[in-house]
Design a protein around this motif. Structure first.
Motif, mmCIF file in Angstrom:
data_model
loop_
_atom_site.group_PDB
_atom_site.id
_atom_site.type_symbol
_atom_site.label_atom_id
_atom_site.label_comp_id
_atom_site.label_asym_id
_atom_site.label_seq_id
_atom_site.Cartn_x
_atom_site.Cartn_y
_atom_site.Cartn_z
ATOM 1 N N UNK A 42 -34.096 40.490 -0.289
ATOM 2 C CA UNK A 42 -36.042 40.398 -0.826
ATOM 3 C C UNK A 42 -35.676 38.784 -1.213
ATOM 4 N N UNK A 43 -35.212 38.131 -1.257
ATOM 5 C CA UNK A 43 -35.236 36.225 -1.601
ATOM 6 C C UNK A 43 -35.470 35.596 -0.292
ATOM 7 N N UNK A 44 -34.872 36.427 0.759
ATOM 8 C CA UNK A 44 -34.886 35.763 1.813
ATOM 9 C C UNK A 44 -36.323 35.721 2.549
ATOM 10 N N UNK A 45 -36.885 37.180 2.220
ATOM 11 C CA UNK A 45 -37.702 37.759 2.728
ATOM 12 C C UNK A 45 -39.488 36.375 1.704
ATOM 13 N N UNK A 46 -39.202 36.820 0.365
ATOM 14 C CA UNK A 46 -40.011 35.780 -0.254
ATOM 15 C C UNK A 46 -40.077 34.281 0.591
ATOM 16 N N UNK A 47 -38.858 33.557 0.864
ATOM 17 C CA UNK A 47 -38.908 32.589 0.817
ATOM 18 C C UNK A 47 -39.750 32.744 2.353
ATOM 19 N N UNK A 92 -47.000 28.703 4.156
ATOM 20 C CA UNK A 92 -47.703 26.946 4.121
ATOM 21 C C UNK A 92 -48.023 26.551 5.619
ATOM 22 N N UNK A 93 -47.522 27.684 6.759
ATOM 23 C CA UNK A 93 -46.779 27.045 7.500
ATOM 24 C C UNK A 93 -48.903 27.213 8.472
ATOM 25 N N UNK A 94 -48.943 28.596 7.934
ATOM 26 C CA UNK A 94 -50.399 29.210 8.451
ATOM 27 C C UNK A 94 -51.185 28.207 8.254
ATOM 28 N N UNK A 95 -51.786 28.183 6.565
ATOM 29 C CA UNK A 95 -52.446 27.337 6.244
ATOM 30 C C UNK A 95 -52.611 25.852 6.691
ATOM 31 N N UNK A 96 -51.274 25.310 7.019
ATOM 32 C CA UNK A 96 -51.340 24.090 7.222
ATOM 33 C C UNK A 96 -52.045 23.863 8.709
ATOM 34 N N UNK A 97 -51.821 25.114 9.854
ATOM 35 C CA UNK A 97 -52.000 24.928 11.179
ATOM 36 C C UNK A 97 -54.205 25.292 11.226
ATOM 37 N N UNK A 98 -54.186 26.249 9.782
ATOM 38 C CA UNK A 98 -55.603 26.585 9.337
ATOM 39 C C UNK A 98 -56.136 25.465 9.336
ATOM 40 N N UNK A 99 -55.920 25.200 8.585
ATOM 41 C CA UNK A 99 -56.498 23.141 8.024
ATOM 42 C C UNK A 99 -56.625 22.828 9.171
ATOM 43 N N UNK A 100 -55.396 22.489 10.192
ATOM 44 C CA UNK A 100 -55.508 21.254 11.711
ATOM 45 C C UNK A 100 -56.319 21.802 12.407
ATOM 46 N N UNK A 101 -56.706 22.763 12.978
ATOM 47 C CA UNK A 101 -57.201 23.287 13.213
ATOM 48 C C UNK A 101 -58.954 23.071 12.854
#
Lengths: 147, 246
Positions: free
Chosen positions: A84-89, A96-105
């Motif tokens: 569960x912890x790993x999945x949450x992490x 975060x990555x998706x958000x960053x990507x989206x922002x970048x795009x």
């Protein structure tokens, strides 16, 4: 002595008969009664001993199983927790990555749009300048013809 | 008094078979033995691992003396293997014989002969032939146990020693007391049962109602005690016989 024997009716043949009778009785009772009963008792004793031993063994196995069950449950719990912890992490990382990507795009798209707009403006101005030059030449020609 | 009481030390001879005197005690012995063997056959025939009430009782009657004999002989397997059946059978036979003689209807079976009543069945141990035969068997068993366990020489050494004059004298006395057991064994049983039978006969002829009842109950008790004494003494003398000489 023989008078004494006579008084009590002692007869050696009767004595021998009694001894034989008793011998037969011992043999018959041993064979029909004592032997089967004693072997039966011994058999039962063995069976009870075996039963007790088996019960003890079963109890030990039960304890063992219980212990193992506890261990397994515990390890499963930790594992589940880890998963569960790993999945949450992972989930938060991905987010975060998706958000960053989206922002970048988005940023890229915005930049592109700006660039294109500027280019279009430039082109339009150039076109307009050309047109104006053409028109002014035409107007000059017309003036000259009238003269 | 209705009838005179006939009391003889010797057993009553019913008839002769090939010159052999058939006494009423011999007939009783055969009947009692046959009864015992038949009951043993039916009791031992189908024993179950989970016992019923009868089987539990039979097991108790055999198991208790068995563990007692084993304990007394200090778990000597070879000795117990033949001493137990002997001692147990002495007990069962003497007990059954004594109680058989007390059965009320048994004494009534018989024939009238020259004005005397001849009962077919009679208390077996009122016959010295029977008690003497049992004593001979007991004595042989005792000496055999001693000889087998200690060896003939060492066992004989209990009675004939030349270690000192005193030891020699004591050994000879021991030897006599060994033989005297033949008499004490046979007359103890004979005397007890004979006296009981006479007592009951006398009381019956005087007061045939109610009074004999407690006496009969007492004779039941005596019959049991005498059977136990005969068997136990045989066992204890065997134990003494197999003890190491000192």
């Amino acid at each position: 002595m023989s008078e004494l024997f006579h008084a009590f009716g002692i007869d050696w043949r009767l004595l021998i008969l009694q001894v034989i009778n008793f011998g037969i009785l011992v043999g018959a009772l041993w064979f029909f009664l004592y032997k089967p009963v004693l072997s039966m008792l011994r058999g039962r004793e063995e069976m009870i001993a075996k039963g007790v031993k088996d019960a003890q063994a079963a109890e030990e196995i039960r304890k063992d199983v219980e212990e193992k069950k506890g261990e397994i449950l515990k390890s499963a719990e930790t594992e589940a927790h880890d998963v569960v912890t790993a999945a949450k992490q992972q989930g938060s990382d991905e987010r975060g990555k998706i958000l960053k990507d989206a922002e970048e795009r988005a940023a890229k798209v915005a930049k592109d749009a700006e660039l294109r707009a500027k280019e279009t403006e430039k082109k339009a101005r150039k076109d307009a300048e050309k047109e104006i030059a053409k028109l002014s030449i035409l107007a000059a020609e017309k003036v000259l013809e009238k003269k | 008094m209705a009838k005179e009481i006939a009391i003889h030390l010797e057993p009553t001879v019913l008839t002769h078979l090939f010159g052999l005197p058939i006494t009423n005690t011999l007939l009783s012995t055969i009947v009692v033995s046959a009864l015992l063997i038949v009951s043993a056959y039916f009791l031992g025939r189908n024993l179950k691992l989970v016992p019923g009430k009868l089987q539990a009782a039979v097991e108790g009657i055999i198991e208790f003396p068995y563990s007692f004999v084993r304990e007394t002989l200090e778990y000597d397997k070879k000795l117990v293997a033949w001493v137990f059946p002997l001692v147990m059978t002495i007990f069962i036979f003497v007990l059954t014989a004594n109680w058989f003689g007390l059965l009320p209807f048994i004494g009534a079976i018989g024939i009238e002969d020259h004005g005397h009543f001849l009962p077919f069945f009679y208390p077996i141990n009122t016959d010295l032939n029977v008690t003497l035969a049992l004593s001979i068997i007991a004595l042989l068993a005792i000496e055999t146990a001693g000889i087998i366990t200690l060896g003939a020489l060492r066992y004989g050494g209990k009675f004939v020693t030349f270690k000192s004059p005193l030891a020699f004298a004591v050994g000879i006395i021991e030897l006599f007391s060994e033989l005297a057991r033949l008499i004490s064994f046979s007359f103890r049983l004979f005397g007890n049962i004979f006296a009981g039978k006479v007592l009951i006969l006398v009381v019956f002829s005087f007061v045939p109602l109610l009074v004999p009842v407690p006496l009969l109950a007492f004779e039941l008790f005596v019959g049991f005690i005498q059977a136990a004494i005969f068997a136990l003494l045989t066992l204890f003398f065997i134990k003494i016989a197999v003890a190491e000489p000192h």
